[in-house]
Design an enzyme around this catalytic site. Structure first.
Site, PDB file in Angstrom:
ATOM      1  N   ASN A   7      25.412  46.699  46.040  1.00 18.76           N
ATOM      2  CA  ASN A   7      26.204  45.503  46.105  1.00 18.76           C
ATOM      3  C   ASN A   7      27.296  45.452  47.149  1.00 18.76           C
ATOM      4  O   ASN A   7      28.061  46.153  47.499  1.00 18.76           O
ATOM      5  CB  ASN A   7      27.033  45.414  44.707  1.00 18.76           C
ATOM      6  CG  ASN A   7      27.957  44.264  44.676  1.00 18.76           C
ATOM      7  OD1 ASN A   7      27.935  43.279  45.489  1.00 18.76           O
ATOM      8  ND2 ASN A   7      28.449  43.913  43.624  1.00 18.76           N
ATOM      9  N   LYS A  14      29.069  48.994  46.961  1.00 19.59           N
ATOM     10  CA  LYS A  14      28.977  49.627  45.859  1.00 19.59           C
ATOM     11  C   LYS A  14      27.512  49.878  45.601  1.00 19.59           C
ATOM     12  O   LYS A  14      26.979  49.565  46.061  1.00 19.59           O
ATOM     13  CB  LYS A  14      29.741  48.792  44.762  1.00 19.59           C
ATOM     14  CG  LYS A  14      31.133  48.461  44.687  1.00 19.59           C
ATOM     15  CD  LYS A  14      31.479  47.779  43.220  1.00 19.59           C
ATOM     16  CE  LYS A  14      32.791  46.704  43.679  1.00 19.59           C
ATOM     17  NZ  LYS A  14      32.340  45.632  42.894  1.00 19.59           N
ATOM     18  N   ARG A  91      22.054  43.311  44.826  1.00 19.64           N
ATOM     19  CA  ARG A  91      22.710  42.156  44.461  1.00 19.64           C
ATOM     20  C   ARG A  91      22.822  41.149  45.723  1.00 19.64           C
ATOM     21  O   ARG A  91      23.458  41.625  46.519  1.00 19.64           O
ATOM     22  CB  ARG A  91      24.197  42.435  43.655  1.00 19.64           C
ATOM     23  CG  ARG A  91      24.865  41.196  43.362  1.00 19.64           C
ATOM     24  CD  ARG A  91      26.244  41.463  43.081  1.00 19.64           C
ATOM     25  NE  ARG A  91      26.933  40.203  42.525  1.00 19.64           N
ATOM     26  CZ  ARG A  91      28.395  39.702  43.048  1.00 19.64           C
ATOM     27  NH1 ARG A  91      28.789  40.614  43.855  1.00 19.64           N
ATOM     28  NH2 ARG A  91      28.836  38.557  42.446  1.00 19.64           N
ATOM     29  N   HIS A 180      27.503  34.608  38.446  1.00 22.18           N
ATOM     30  CA  HIS A 180      27.634  35.562  37.359  1.00 22.18           C
ATOM     31  C   HIS A 180      26.364  35.585  36.657  1.00 22.18           C
ATOM     32  O   HIS A 180      26.283  35.911  35.387  1.00 22.18           O
ATOM     33  CB  HIS A 180      28.762  35.426  36.431  1.00 22.18           C
ATOM     34  CG  HIS A 180      30.165  35.658  37.047  1.00 22.18           C
ATOM     35  ND1 HIS A 180      31.293  34.745  36.710  1.00 22.18           N
ATOM     36  CD2 HIS A 180      30.547  36.500  37.847  1.00 22.18           C
ATOM     37  CE1 HIS A 180      32.235  35.303  37.220  1.00 22.18           C
ATOM     38  NE2 HIS A 180      31.894  36.246  37.914  1.00 22.18           N
ATOM     39  N   GLY A 210      36.556  37.622  33.932  1.00 24.87           N
ATOM     40  CA  GLY A 210      37.230  38.893  34.449  1.00 24.87           C
ATOM     41  C   GLY A 210      38.117  38.414  35.591  1.00 24.87           C
ATOM     42  O   GLY A 210      38.756  37.319  35.237  1.00 24.87           O
ATOM     43  N   ASN A 211      38.232  38.970  36.815  1.00 22.80           N
ATOM     44  CA  ASN A 211      39.070  38.355  37.871  1.00 22.80           C
ATOM     45  C   ASN A 211      38.480  37.083  38.220  1.00 22.80           C
ATOM     46  O   ASN A 211      39.161  36.008  38.419  1.00 22.80           O
ATOM     47  CB  ASN A 211      39.074  39.324  38.875  1.00 22.80           C
ATOM     48  CG  ASN A 211      40.180  38.850  39.994  1.00 22.80           C
ATOM     49  OD1 ASN A 211      40.957  38.413  39.586  1.00 22.80           O
ATOM     50  ND2 ASN A 211      39.899  39.423  41.221  1.00 22.80           N
ATOM     51  N   ARG A 241      41.762  32.131  41.655  1.00 20.35           N
ATOM     52  CA  ARG A 241      41.189  30.821  41.675  1.00 20.35           C
ATOM     53  C   ARG A 241      41.607  29.829  40.714  1.00 20.35           C
ATOM     54  O   ARG A 241      42.146  30.213  39.682  1.00 20.35           O
ATOM     55  CB  ARG A 241      39.638  31.240  41.535  1.00 20.35           C
ATOM     56  CG  ARG A 241      39.287  31.832  42.388  1.00 20.35           C
ATOM     57  CD  ARG A 241      37.549  31.748  42.599  1.00 20.35           C
ATOM     58  NE  ARG A 241      36.992  32.881  43.415  1.00 20.35           N
ATOM     59  CZ  ARG A 241      36.143  33.723  42.804  1.00 20.35           C
ATOM     60  NH1 ARG A 241      35.575  33.704  41.587  1.00 20.35           N
ATOM     61  NH2 ARG A 241      35.865  34.584  43.508  1.00 20.35           N
ATOM     62  N   ARG A 283      46.754  41.884  32.597  1.00 21.35           N
ATOM     63  CA  ARG A 283      47.645  42.824  31.892  1.00 21.35           C
ATOM     64  C   ARG A 283      49.187  42.372  32.402  1.00 21.35           C
ATOM     65  O   ARG A 283      49.826  42.557  31.255  1.00 21.35           O
ATOM     66  CB  ARG A 283      47.077  44.248  32.219  1.00 21.35           C
ATOM     67  CG  ARG A 283      45.900  44.628  31.405  1.00 21.35           C
ATOM     68  CD  ARG A 283      45.354  45.723  32.143  1.00 21.35           C
ATOM     69  NE  ARG A 283      44.718  45.581  33.613  1.00 21.35           N
ATOM     70  CZ  ARG A 283      44.013  45.960  34.106  1.00 21.35           C
ATOM     71  NH1 ARG A 283      43.126  47.145  33.755  1.00 21.35           N
ATOM     72  NH2 ARG A 283      43.517  45.720  35.376  1.00 21.35           N
ATOM     73  N   ILE A 330      38.377  40.836  31.169  1.00 23.77           N
ATOM     74  CA  ILE A 330      38.977  40.360  30.113  1.00 23.77           C
ATOM     75  C   ILE A 330      38.278  40.055  28.850  1.00 23.77           C
ATOM     76  O   ILE A 330      38.770  40.525  27.684  1.00 23.77           O
ATOM     77  CB  ILE A 330      39.668  38.926  30.603  1.00 23.77           C
ATOM     78  CG1 ILE A 330      40.490  39.148  31.939  1.00 23.77           C
ATOM     79  CG2 ILE A 330      40.318  38.219  29.480  1.00 23.77           C
ATOM     80  CD1 ILE A 330      40.985  37.718  32.575  1.00 23.77           C
ATOM     81  N   GLU A 332      35.886  41.741  27.572  1.00 28.21           N
ATOM     82  CA  GLU A 332      35.824  43.123  26.937  1.00 28.21           C
ATOM     83  C   GLU A 332      37.194  43.703  26.393  1.00 28.21           C
ATOM     84  O   GLU A 332      37.068  44.525  25.359  1.00 28.21           O
ATOM     85  CB  GLU A 332      34.985  43.998  27.672  1.00 28.21           C
ATOM     86  CG  GLU A 332      33.469  43.517  28.209  1.00 28.21           C
ATOM     87  CD  GLU A 332      32.998  44.294  29.337  1.00 28.21           C
ATOM     88  OE1 GLU A 332      33.457  45.451  29.527  1.00 28.21           O
ATOM     89  OE2 GLU A 332      32.071  43.816  30.063  1.00 28.21           O
ATOM     90  N   ASN A 333      38.216  43.561  26.974  1.00 25.89           N
ATOM     91  CA  ASN A 333      39.240  44.202  26.970  1.00 25.89           C
ATOM     92  C   ASN A 333      40.571  43.644  26.346  1.00 25.89           C
ATOM     93  O   ASN A 333      41.200  44.361  25.584  1.00 25.89           O
ATOM     94  CB  ASN A 333      39.687  44.796  28.371  1.00 25.89           C
ATOM     95  CG  ASN A 333      38.807  46.005  28.746  1.00 25.89           C
ATOM     96  OD1 ASN A 333      38.557  46.757  28.054  1.00 25.89           O
ATOM     97  ND2 ASN A 333      38.538  45.552  30.078  1.00 25.89           N
ATOM     98  N   GLU A 382      25.728  44.492  35.136  1.00 22.27           N
ATOM     99  CA  GLU A 382      24.801  43.798  35.964  1.00 22.27           C
ATOM    100  C   GLU A 382      23.879  44.970  36.681  1.00 22.27           C
ATOM    101  O   GLU A 382      22.717  44.577  37.102  1.00 22.27           O
ATOM    102  CB  GLU A 382      25.794  42.957  36.914  1.00 22.27           C
ATOM    103  CG  GLU A 382      26.226  41.909  36.298  1.00 22.27           C
ATOM    104  CD  GLU A 382      27.594  41.381  36.805  1.00 22.27           C
ATOM    105  OE1 GLU A 382      27.830  40.428  37.376  1.00 22.27           O
ATOM    106  OE2 GLU A 382      28.820  42.011  36.438  1.00 22.27           O
TER     107      GLU A 382
HETATM  108  P1  AMP Z   1      36.399  42.176  36.205  1.00 24.01           P
HETATM  109  O1  AMP Z   1      36.518  41.104  37.307  1.00 24.01           O
HETATM  110  O2  AMP Z   1      35.415  41.926  35.200  1.00 24.01           O
HETATM  111  O3  AMP Z   1      36.456  43.597  36.868  1.00 24.01           O
HETATM  112  O4  AMP Z   1      37.787  42.092  35.342  1.00 24.01           O
HETATM  113  C1  AMP Z   1      39.027  42.489  35.867  1.00 24.01           C
HETATM  114  C2  AMP Z   1      40.222  41.963  35.184  1.00 24.01           C
HETATM  115  O5  AMP Z   1      40.218  42.546  33.776  1.00 24.01           O
HETATM  116  C3  AMP Z   1      41.429  42.401  35.644  1.00 24.01           C
HETATM  117  O6  AMP Z   1      42.182  41.963  36.672  1.00 24.01           O
HETATM  118  C4  AMP Z   1      42.517  42.119  34.405  1.00 24.01           C
HETATM  119  O7  AMP Z   1      43.064  40.946  34.259  1.00 24.01           O
HETATM  120  C5  AMP Z   1      41.422  42.066  33.266  1.00 24.01           C
HETATM  121  N1  AMP Z   1      41.797  43.185  32.292  1.00 24.01           N
HETATM  122  C6  AMP Z   1      41.163  44.332  32.109  1.00 24.01           C
HETATM  123  N2  AMP Z   1      41.601  45.118  31.101  1.00 24.01           N
HETATM  124  C7  AMP Z   1      42.362  44.528  30.515  1.00 24.01           C
HETATM  125  C8  AMP Z   1      43.235  44.473  29.243  1.00 24.01           C
HETATM  126  N3  AMP Z   1      43.197  45.496  28.603  1.00 24.01           N
HETATM  127  N4  AMP Z   1      44.078  43.593  29.088  1.00 24.01           N
HETATM  128  C9  AMP Z   1      43.909  42.120  29.481  1.00 24.01           C
HETATM  129  N5  AMP Z   1      43.129  42.273  30.656  1.00 24.01           N
HETATM  130  C10 AMP Z   1      42.458  43.095  31.115  1.00 24.01           C
END
Ligand code: AMP
Length: 395
Positions: A7, A14, A91, A180, A210-211, A241, A283, A330, A332-333, A382
């Site tokens: 990627n 990556k 990718r 995505h 996610g971000n 964004r 977070r 976000i 998942e977590n 992915e």
């Molecule tokens: P990604 O772009 O899929 O890697 O997602 C990254 C984003 O996931 C981070 O910027 C966080 O905002 C969010 N994230 C990761 N872990 C947590 C958590 N435990 N609680 C809330 N947001 C999280």
């Protein structure tokens, strides 16, 4: 067979190496700051500590050579010889209307990728450089391109066209593409497996949060709508964004700040970051909200409200919904996000069991057993999709 997945970003690369006999990851890593001072490679052989190599890495060709050297290293390597690499999967961010599925790289495909480059000027040129660097290092190894946009190519014209004069579509390819796609494809397929039903029978809303974040409406295995558009800027509120805004807000800001600055403001200074004034990371925003910071609470509410609205819209677009999937950082977590998004969706047939929601990063159904609409958390993967497509398409 071993497959290398790559990627490439404009200054990063990556990678993961898969053993496709059992789909396990053997090694992974990241080259950062390519062409910038302080470039380095972080390489991890699975089961061992990461090794960081600081070196001058002026371009992607040097980055690829360094990655291949690590893969062959006596201690942290996972290959005895480069002949063990059966294929390389890349990718690729934008496939325009040229690619509705993954494709083996040929000279004709490279020309098509170059035609798509103006649609993703920050990403596609880096992807092309990555393919060229692998071609130089491993000329006889087949390569496959897997596109972020491809899964969304099934959208009907009334969903992908913008109501602007037709010439912008016909001459400049201005339309909704969506991104995505590899993640939406993986989690919608996995959702059908979990439910034990053919995907052709299901209406699924996939929330990749996610971000960068996007939702997709996947009816009978095909995307009928998605929240990102011509670029990854529209849709729900993201880390930096802005998501959906009145287009006149863009011209209003552009008149003051100029086009280039406006682009930076909307892509890099907006979203959670712009509203909370604290961080682009949820977070931090959650911590602020829990301490009583009103701007953080507003940013959090705006994000979850925008996701909830898209779920409602996509249920309407598909004439119902069988499952809602949460994925990415976000999705998942963040139990709080999942709760705030799903609260109030009872009218759709969603019945939650929030006692099952308090966890991170695993696959789990979080709706009540008698919920008409199943709500499921599915970690995305992915890289695995790219590896699988590469194995399928390379030969
Ligand atoms: P990604 O772009 O899929 O890697 O997602 C990254 C984003 O996931 C981070 O910027 C966080 O905002 C969010 N994230 C990761 N872990 C947590 C958590 N435990 N609680 C809330 N947001 C999280």
């Amino acid at each position: 067979m071993k497959i290398l997945v790559i990627n490439c970003g404009s200054s990063s690369l990556k990678y993961q190496v898969f053993d496709m006999d059992n789909e396990s990851v053997l090694a992974k890593g990241l080259v950062e700051r390519i062409g910038i001072d302080g470039s380095r490679l972080k390489h991890t052989k699975i089961g061992m500590d990461a090794v960081v190599t600081e070196a001058a890495i002026p371009d992607h060709k040097v980055a690829v050579d360094l990655v291949l050297k690590s893969l062959l290293d006596a201690k942290v390597g996972v290959l005895k010889s480069l002949d063990e690499l059966g294929a390389v999967g890349h990718r690729v961010v934008h496939g325009g209307e040229e690619f509705a599925s993954s494709v083996k790289i040929t000279p004709a495909v490279m020309n098509a990728l170059k035609r798509c480059a103006p649609l993703a000027p920050l990403h596609n040129p880096a992807n092309i450089i990555g393919i060229e660097a692998i071609t130089a290092a491993l000329p006889s190894v087949p390569q496959v391109g897997v596109f972020d946009t491809a899964f969304h190519q099934t959208m009907p014209d009334y969903a992908f066209r913008y109501a602007v004069p037709e010439r912008y579509y016909k001459e400049d390819h201005v339309r909704r593409y969506g991104f995505h796609g590899t993640s939406h494809r993986f989690v919608s397929a996995r959702c059908a497996e979990i439910l034990g039903r053919p995907i052709e029978e299901l209406k699924i809303i996939t929330c990749h949060l996610g971000n960068g974040s996007s939702l997709a409406a996947v009816a009978h295995g095909k995307v009928v709508d998605t929240s990102m558009g011509f670029t990854p800027l529209p849709g729900v509120v993201m880390g930096t964004r802005c998501g959906d805004v009145d287009p006149s807000v863009v011209t209003f800001i552009a008149q003051r700040e100029g086009a280039e600055k406006t682009d930076t403001i909307l892509n890099k200074e907006s979203g959670l970051f712009g509203v909370s004034g604290v961080s682009a990371d949820l977070r931090d925003v959650e911590e602020g909200m829990n301490k009583g910071d009103a701007k953080c609470a507003l940013a959090y509410k705006m994000l979850t409200y925008s996701v909830k609205k898209y779920i409602g819209a996509y249920a309407a677009a598909m004439g119902g919904v069988d499952a809602i999937v949460f994925t990415a950082g976000i999705g998942e977590n963040s139990a709080t996000t999942r709760q705030m998004v799903t609260e109030g969706l009872e009218f759709l047939g969603v019945k939650m069991d929030y006692s099952k929601n308090n966890f991170r990063g695993e696959e789990r159904v979080i709706s009540a057993p008698d919920s008409k609409v199943k709500v499921i958390v599915i970690p995305t993967n992915e890289e695995l999709v790219i590896a699988r497509d590469t194995k399928k398409m390379a030969f």
